[in-house]
Design a protein around this motif. Structure first.
Motif, PDB file in Angstrom:
ATOM      1  N   VAL A  88      -4.860   7.027  17.038  1.00  0.00           N
ATOM      2  CA  VAL A  88      -4.453   8.464  16.525  1.00  0.00           C
ATOM      3  C   VAL A  88      -5.261   8.617  15.132  1.00  0.00           C
ATOM      4  N   LYS A  89      -5.377   7.840  14.176  1.00  0.00           N
ATOM      5  CA  LYS A  89      -5.856   8.267  12.829  1.00  0.00           C
ATOM      6  C   LYS A  89      -7.300   8.418  12.850  1.00  0.00           C
ATOM      7  N   GLU A 124      -6.870   8.480   5.946  1.00  0.00           N
ATOM      8  CA  GLU A 124      -7.805   7.635   5.345  1.00  0.00           C
ATOM      9  C   GLU A 124      -7.237   6.398   5.000  1.00  0.00           C
ATOM     10  N   ALA A 125      -6.150   6.373   4.161  1.00  0.00           N
ATOM     11  CA  ALA A 125      -5.641   5.095   3.480  1.00  0.00           C
ATOM     12  C   ALA A 125      -5.112   4.398   4.808  1.00  0.00           C
ATOM     13  N   ASN A 151      -6.152  -0.591   7.520  1.00  0.00           N
ATOM     14  CA  ASN A 151      -5.860  -1.005   8.879  1.00  0.00           C
ATOM     15  C   ASN A 151      -4.227  -1.201   9.193  1.00  0.00           C
ATOM     16  N   ILE A 152      -3.662  -0.054   8.784  1.00  0.00           N
ATOM     17  CA  ILE A 152      -2.064  -0.312   8.789  1.00  0.00           C
ATOM     18  C   ILE A 152      -1.707   1.027   9.459  1.00  0.00           C
ATOM     19  N   GLN A 153      -0.487   1.229  10.070  1.00  0.00           N
ATOM     20  CA  GLN A 153      -0.047   2.199  10.796  1.00  0.00           C
ATOM     21  C   GLN A 153       0.859   3.048  10.200  1.00  0.00           C
ATOM     22  N   ILE A 188       0.902  -1.159  -0.023  1.00  0.00           N
ATOM     23  CA  ILE A 188       0.041   0.039   0.080  1.00  0.00           C
ATOM     24  C   ILE A 188       1.049   1.104  -0.229  1.00  0.00           C
ATOM     25  N   GLN A 189       0.559   2.236  -1.015  1.00  0.00           N
ATOM     26  CA  GLN A 189       1.605   3.420  -0.924  1.00  0.00           C
ATOM     27  C   GLN A 189       0.586   4.504  -1.253  1.00  0.00           C
ATOM     28  N   VAL A 190       1.048   5.883  -1.107  1.00  0.00           N
ATOM     29  CA  VAL A 190       0.181   6.923  -0.931  1.00  0.00           C
ATOM     30  C   VAL A 190       1.097   7.815  -1.884  1.00  0.00           C
TER      31      VAL A 190
END
Length: 342
Positions: A273-274, A48-49, A54-56, A35-37
């Motif tokens: 935190v997200k 949001e990603a 469900n990653i940190q 997963i990348q942004v």
């Protein structure tokens, strides 16, 4: 890519070819979807990603240079929230109780220590700012990259420095996968902690796990010296900002939520935190409010509720503790005395 390349030129690995610690990092992330942004995405879009998958943490990719240029971590977002609040208060609310609370906690970042890019993001409100401006803002959980042939033993050395995950690079422009502590623990337990593992005679070697390691799994956490009294705690009514300050101040990824009798009643981690992105009013709420909101949103995205806390006793064996981590998918276990929470 921002971060550090782990150097193992002097450390060729340990053990025989079949030992679990000589397994290569590339094998553990085979066929993993990375997963990348986009580096020009907004801070909100990056968060949001994190929620959706469900990653940190997430690598930031620059399409123009076709390279990874940074890593956005939830600790970065926590630092951003604290710094933004301190900046706003410095503009005219210097006498507020919230500012006094932040100063007392000691966890906020001084403005002069913030990068020029992050300072720009703080100045324009942040919501329209590119996530690259606040990537690597926190020094907690540093980012490392390793080569596919790096062994698990060598990755463990990186984890010992405070990193929770490493990027396994295919080449300078491509990530093969992200290898986390959780993934390594699961791999070890599934191959060494259950069933009939290939146990080596320590004098001859050749097994997937040594006899000494196998015997260690049946020792208690207390006997192994894994029980510590240095636990950072908050109360359910503790303000969220104070809890974030404690995460940064003590460089930890989680704090225990305890009641007035010091009984464990919950857990607030950097992963919560997200959810401040989904509801910004939670910044001024309590730890109880944030944990409850996070549990609700987790159910929305994953279709199931999330357990608030997992714990074990000091008398539990290492094998049992590992089995609980793997079975629950938890990132941590609190070690509690009888009557202190379940």
């Amino acid at each position: 890519m921002s971060g550090m390349q782990a150097d193992f030129t002097d450390r060729p690995g340990v053990g025989a070819a079949r030992h679990w610690m000589t397994v290569q990092a590339g094998e553990l992330v085979e066929n993993q979807r990375v997963i990348q942004v986009d580096s020009e995405a907004t801070i909100d879009e990056a968060c949001e990603a994190l929620i959706r998958h469900n990653i940190q943490s997430v690598p930031l990719y620059d399409h123009r240079s076709q390279t990874y240029v940074g890593m956005f971590d939830l600790h970065d977002y926590a630092s951003y929230v604290l710094s933004k609040r301190a900046t706003l208060m410095g503009r005219g609310n210097s006498g507020s109780s919230q500012e006094g609370m932040l100063s007392a906690a000691g966890g906020g970042m001084r403005r002069e220590s913030i990068s020029p890019l992050a300072r720009k993001a703080l100045g324009d409100g942040g919501r329209r700012s590119s996530v690259i401006m606040v990537s690597d803002m926190s020094t907690v959980n540093p980012f490392y990259s390793v080569l596919p042939e790096t062994t698990v033993a060598q990755v463990a050395m990186v984890f010992a420095k405070g990193a929770h995950r490493v990027a396994v690079m295919e080449n300078e422009r491509a990530i093969r996968g992200i290898l986390s502590q959780t993934k390594v623990v699961r791999y070890f337990f599934e191959h060494c902690g259950v069933g009939q593992p290939d146990v080596a005679d320590d004098s001859n070697g050749g097994g997937f796990i040594t006899r000494a390691e196998d015997e260690m799994l049946d020792k208690t956490l207390a006997d192994l010296g894994l029980v510590t009294r240095d636990v950072v705690t908050v109360r359910p009514e503790t303000p969220v900002l104070q809890a974030l300050s404690l995460l940064e101040q003590w460089r930890v990824s989680s704090v225990a939520v305890v009641d007035e009798e010091k009984r464990l009643v919950g857990n607030l981690s950097v992963g919560d935190v997200k959810y401040l992105v989904k509801d910004r009013s939670l910044i001024n709420a309590t730890c109880r409010d944030l944990v409850q909101a996070g549990r609700f949103l987790q159910g929305v995205y994953e279709g199931k509720d999330r357990a608030a806390v997992f714990s074990v006793r000091p008398q539990a064996t290492l094998r049992y503790a590992l089995s609980k981590l793997v079975a629950t998918g938890a990132h941590r276990l609190w070690i509690t005395e009888p009557g202190a929470g379940e």
